[in-house]
Design a protein around this motif. Structure first.
Motif, mmCIF file in Angstrom:
data_model
loop_
_atom_site.group_PDB
_atom_site.id
_atom_site.type_symbol
_atom_site.label_atom_id
_atom_site.label_comp_id
_atom_site.label_asym_id
_atom_site.label_seq_id
_atom_site.Cartn_x
_atom_site.Cartn_y
_atom_site.Cartn_z
ATOM 1 N N SER A 9 0.848 -1.188 0.000
ATOM 2 C CA SER A 9 0.000 0.000 0.000
ATOM 3 C C SER A 9 0.886 1.241 0.000
ATOM 4 C CB SER A 9 -0.939 0.006 1.198
ATOM 5 O OG SER A 9 -0.209 -0.073 2.394
ATOM 6 N N CYS A 10 0.308 2.339 -0.432
ATOM 7 C CA CYS A 10 1.019 3.618 -0.484
ATOM 8 C C CYS A 10 0.858 4.320 0.852
ATOM 9 C CB CYS A 10 0.465 4.473 -1.611
ATOM 10 S SG CYS A 10 1.237 6.103 -1.700
ATOM 11 N N CYS A 13 -1.063 8.140 -0.372
ATOM 12 C CA CYS A 13 -2.460 8.187 -0.820
ATOM 13 C C CYS A 13 -3.300 7.044 -0.265
ATOM 14 C CB CYS A 13 -2.538 8.213 -2.344
ATOM 15 S SG CYS A 13 -2.043 6.688 -3.170
ATOM 16 N N PHE A 15 -3.617 4.038 -1.174
ATOM 17 C CA PHE A 15 -4.115 3.060 -2.139
ATOM 18 C C PHE A 15 -3.441 1.718 -1.856
ATOM 19 C CE2 PHE A 15 -4.702 0.949 -6.196
ATOM 20 C CZ PHE A 15 -6.024 1.268 -6.484
ATOM 21 N N TRP A 17 -2.775 -2.480 -3.084
ATOM 22 C CA TRP A 17 -2.756 -3.472 -4.153
ATOM 23 C C TRP A 17 -2.723 -4.851 -3.519
ATOM 24 C CZ3 TRP A 17 0.066 0.972 -4.119
ATOM 25 C CH2 TRP A 17 -0.165 1.868 -5.160
ATOM 26 N N LEU A 26 5.643 -3.423 -8.313
ATOM 27 C CA LEU A 26 5.862 -2.242 -7.482
ATOM 28 C C LEU A 26 7.218 -2.280 -6.792
ATOM 29 C CD1 LEU A 26 2.279 -1.833 -6.053
ATOM 30 C CD2 LEU A 26 3.442 -0.304 -7.647
ATOM 31 N N SER A 31 8.043 3.168 -6.211
ATOM 32 C CA SER A 31 7.197 4.242 -5.687
ATOM 33 C C SER A 31 5.775 4.039 -6.198
ATOM 34 C CB SER A 31 7.719 5.611 -6.103
ATOM 35 O OG SER A 31 7.683 5.736 -7.503
ATOM 36 N N CYS A 32 4.843 4.743 -5.601
ATOM 37 C CA CYS A 32 3.434 4.632 -5.965
ATOM 38 C C CYS A 32 3.223 5.161 -7.382
ATOM 39 C CB CYS A 32 2.572 5.400 -4.971
ATOM 40 S SG CYS A 32 0.815 5.400 -5.378
ATOM 41 N N PRO A 33 2.618 4.361 -8.269
ATOM 42 C CA PRO A 33 2.373 4.852 -9.620
ATOM 43 C C PRO A 33 1.267 5.910 -9.677
ATOM 44 C CG PRO A 33 1.541 2.624 -9.389
ATOM 45 C CD PRO A 33 2.253 2.956 -8.113
ATOM 46 N N ARG A 34 0.465 6.016 -8.639
ATOM 47 C CA ARG A 34 -0.630 6.991 -8.615
ATOM 48 C C ARG A 34 -0.168 8.378 -8.174
ATOM 49 N NH1 ARG A 34 -6.150 4.678 -7.725
ATOM 50 N NH2 ARG A 34 -6.457 6.677 -6.705
ATOM 51 N N CYS A 35 0.598 8.422 -7.069
ATOM 52 C CA CYS A 35 0.970 9.728 -6.516
ATOM 53 C C CYS A 35 2.483 9.926 -6.374
ATOM 54 C CB CYS A 35 0.301 9.931 -5.154
ATOM 55 S SG CYS A 35 0.982 8.886 -3.843
#
Length: 75
Positions: A9-10, A13, A15, A17, A26, A31-35
């Motif tokens: 998890s991030c 944010c 999020f 997985w 990952l 690093s988080c691909p979202r943020c």
């Protein structure tokens, strides 16, 4: 806050997985691909010895030509 039961998890944010494939990917990204935030992994990183070994090439024992296995192409 990271989700405690998710494999990864991030921390920014939150999020999460759940897929083993995503966990492996990952780890490579880092690093988080979202943020772009930091990731929190539930399990420690696997042994590097196993990861450094080259994968064995996939070799089928079926020596038939591909068109005999897959059939005739559609038109």
């Amino acid at each position: 806050m990271p989700h405690p039961s998710a494999p990864v998890s991030c921390t920014d944010c939150a999020f999460a997985w759940n897929s083993a494939t995503m966990v492996d990917g990952l780890r490579l990204i880092g690093s988080c691909p979202r943020c772009g935030g930091a990731l929190s992994f539930r399990d420690p990183e696997p042994d590097q010895d196993r990861a450094d070994e080259p994968a064995a090439p996939h070799r089928s024992t079926d020596e038939r030509a591909p068109h005999l296995v897959l059939g005739l192409p559609r038109r």
